[in-house]
Design an enzyme around this catalytic site. Structure first.
Site, mmCIF file in Angstrom:
data_model
loop_
_atom_site.group_PDB
_atom_site.id
_atom_site.type_symbol
_atom_site.label_atom_id
_atom_site.label_comp_id
_atom_site.label_asym_id
_atom_site.label_seq_id
_atom_site.Cartn_x
_atom_site.Cartn_y
_atom_site.Cartn_z
ATOM 1 N N SER A 143 -1.450 -62.336 -95.389
ATOM 2 C CA SER A 143 -1.296 -62.808 -94.016
ATOM 3 C C SER A 143 -0.525 -64.114 -93.961
ATOM 4 O O SER A 143 -0.947 -65.131 -94.517
ATOM 5 C CB SER A 143 -2.671 -63.000 -93.368
ATOM 6 O OG SER A 143 -2.510 -63.714 -92.159
ATOM 7 N N HIS A 168 1.341 -59.124 -93.537
ATOM 8 C CA HIS A 168 0.512 -59.091 -92.330
ATOM 9 C C HIS A 168 0.937 -60.231 -91.398
ATOM 10 O O HIS A 168 0.986 -61.389 -91.802
ATOM 11 C CB HIS A 168 -0.955 -59.255 -92.739
ATOM 12 C CG HIS A 168 -1.940 -59.108 -91.623
ATOM 13 N ND1 HIS A 168 -2.364 -57.870 -91.163
ATOM 14 C CD2 HIS A 168 -2.608 -60.022 -90.888
ATOM 15 C CE1 HIS A 168 -3.251 -58.049 -90.201
ATOM 16 N NE2 HIS A 168 -3.410 -59.347 -90.001
ATOM 17 N N ASP A 174 0.194 -62.039 -87.817
ATOM 18 C CA ASP A 174 -0.806 -62.215 -86.761
ATOM 19 C C ASP A 174 -0.173 -62.816 -85.520
ATOM 20 O O ASP A 174 0.276 -63.961 -85.546
ATOM 21 C CB ASP A 174 -1.910 -63.154 -87.259
ATOM 22 C CG ASP A 174 -2.750 -62.507 -88.339
ATOM 23 O OD1 ASP A 174 -3.425 -61.514 -88.039
ATOM 24 O OD2 ASP A 174 -2.718 -63.001 -89.486
ATOM 25 N N MET A 183 -0.816 -64.137 -81.787
ATOM 26 C CA MET A 183 -1.915 -64.596 -80.922
ATOM 27 C C MET A 183 -1.346 -65.189 -79.642
ATOM 28 O O MET A 183 -0.358 -65.920 -79.691
ATOM 29 C CB MET A 183 -2.718 -65.672 -81.651
ATOM 30 C CG MET A 183 -3.241 -65.243 -82.993
ATOM 31 S SD MET A 183 -4.141 -66.612 -83.743
ATOM 32 C CE MET A 183 -4.596 -65.867 -85.302
ATOM 33 N N HIS A 192 -0.377 -57.474 -86.414
ATOM 34 C CA HIS A 192 -1.711 -57.483 -85.815
ATOM 35 C C HIS A 192 -1.617 -58.232 -84.486
ATOM 36 O O HIS A 192 -1.506 -59.451 -84.469
ATOM 37 C CB HIS A 192 -2.666 -58.175 -86.808
ATOM 38 C CG HIS A 192 -4.061 -58.332 -86.310
ATOM 39 N ND1 HIS A 192 -4.988 -59.138 -86.958
ATOM 40 C CD2 HIS A 192 -4.721 -57.801 -85.251
ATOM 41 C CE1 HIS A 192 -6.136 -59.083 -86.324
ATOM 42 N NE2 HIS A 192 -6.003 -58.285 -85.281
ATOM 43 N N MET A 216 -3.053 -59.801 -81.450
ATOM 44 C CA MET A 216 -4.255 -60.341 -80.803
ATOM 45 C C MET A 216 -3.820 -60.850 -79.443
ATOM 46 O O MET A 216 -3.803 -62.053 -79.170
ATOM 47 C CB MET A 216 -4.855 -61.448 -81.680
ATOM 48 C CG MET A 216 -5.564 -60.888 -82.902
ATOM 49 S SD MET A 216 -5.911 -62.137 -84.135
ATOM 50 C CE MET A 216 -4.383 -62.064 -85.065
ATOM 51 N N MET A 259 -12.359 -55.765 -88.222
ATOM 52 C CA MET A 259 -12.290 -57.222 -88.427
ATOM 53 C C MET A 259 -13.561 -57.698 -89.141
ATOM 54 O O MET A 259 -14.667 -57.324 -88.771
ATOM 55 C CB MET A 259 -12.161 -57.950 -87.082
ATOM 56 C CG MET A 259 -10.815 -57.792 -86.385
ATOM 57 S SD MET A 259 -9.388 -58.375 -87.345
ATOM 58 C CE MET A 259 -9.746 -60.123 -87.528
ATOM 59 N N ASP A 280 -9.877 -57.542 -92.478
ATOM 60 C CA ASP A 280 -9.111 -58.762 -92.220
ATOM 61 C C ASP A 280 -10.063 -59.915 -91.917
ATOM 62 O O ASP A 280 -10.781 -59.876 -90.923
ATOM 63 C CB ASP A 280 -8.186 -58.487 -91.020
ATOM 64 C CG ASP A 280 -7.291 -59.656 -90.665
ATOM 65 O OD1 ASP A 280 -7.282 -60.665 -91.396
ATOM 66 O OD2 ASP A 280 -6.591 -59.551 -89.639
ATOM 67 N N SER A 312 -5.772 -67.013 -96.652
ATOM 68 C CA SER A 312 -6.076 -68.215 -97.448
ATOM 69 C C SER A 312 -6.132 -67.897 -98.935
ATOM 70 O O SER A 312 -5.655 -68.673 -99.760
ATOM 71 C CB SER A 312 -7.430 -68.799 -97.048
ATOM 72 O OG SER A 312 -7.526 -68.904 -95.662
#
Ligand code: DX5
Ligand code: ZN
Length: 220
Positions: free
Chosen positions: A7, A32, A34, A36, A65, A67, A136, A175, A198
């Site tokens: 990610s 990946h 993300d 948002m 992904h 969100m 999730m 995830d 991370s």
């Protein structure tokens, strides 16, 4: 087949191209991404322009992904920007089947994500329509959170739901909060697409990717 999807949220965003190259050179085939919107989740990350520019530096599968509220508004934009898999949240869609159809119409693979507080049973009618289910394992919104242990039961429940419908080989993605020391737990529960932010980008990313692949070998 077990897949690692690093990610980018935890990558050094000032060196995105290099960070991507580092994990793909180490063997990662997915990235990946993300997205948002500050509405479905508190935070705001990045969107189409970033995806478009990093599309130029890799052939990796872009696992996007979303969100965001009512993602149906933006499916074509993400498809054109270079997404390969577009995952939307069940909780964010007024008309989930129409949203999935829009993803399919754009020629991309469709995923549906559920938050930790959403019943697995909501997947009942849509499991057959998608290519991937994202369970999730933290509340969406931020990287670096702690894995929610109850997620293991939810992964098993998802697997059982798919089995009961005779759906085989469906990807189950997880995830949030996945590290070398708990990835076996999610694999044992039935997940096969592992998002790791991370635990990949903090420290030596190439070595971290290699560490995940070492564990995946145990499952071959
Ligand atoms: C969280 C995002 C994740 C995040 C995971 O809302 O969906 O993809 O980057 O980060 P880690 O692996 O650090 O928990
Ligand atoms: Zn994510």
């Amino acid at each position: 087949m077990i897949t690692l999807s690093p990610s980018l949220l935890s990558a050094d965003l000032s060196r995105l191209g290099e960070e991507i190259r580092c994990v793909t050179d180490a063997g990662a085939t997915y990235i990946h991404i993300d997205v948002m919107d500050g509405a479905f989740v508190k935070s705001i990350s990045y969107g189409m322009p970033v995806i478009k520019s990093i599309r130029k530096c890799t052939d990796a599968v872009f696992d996007v992904h979303l969100m965001i509220e009512e993602p149906i508004r933006y499916i074509d934009d993400f498809a054109v920007s270079g997404a390969d898999i577009i995952t939307v949240h069940q909780e964010a869609c007024k008309d989930l089947p129409a949203t999935i159809a829009a993803i399919k119409d754009s020629g991309k693979k469709a995923g549906v994500a559920i938050r930790p507080d959403t019943a697995v049973s909501v997947l009942e009618d849509i499991a057959g329509l998608v290519d991937m289910i994202l369970v999730m394992t933290v509340y969406p919104g931020f990287g670096g959170q702690k894995f929610i242990p109850e997620s293991l039961g939810r992964i098993r429940e998802t697997k059982a739901l798919l089995d009961s419908k005779g759906i085989k080989d469906m990807d189950i993605q997880v995830d949030g909060g996945i590290y070398l020391d708990n990835v076996r737990d999610v694999l044992d529960a039935g997940a096969n697409v592992i998002v790791a932010g991370s635990s990949v980008f903090r420290g030596d990313a190439a070595a971290n990717v290699a560490g995940f692949f070492e564990i995946f070998k145990e499952y071959q």
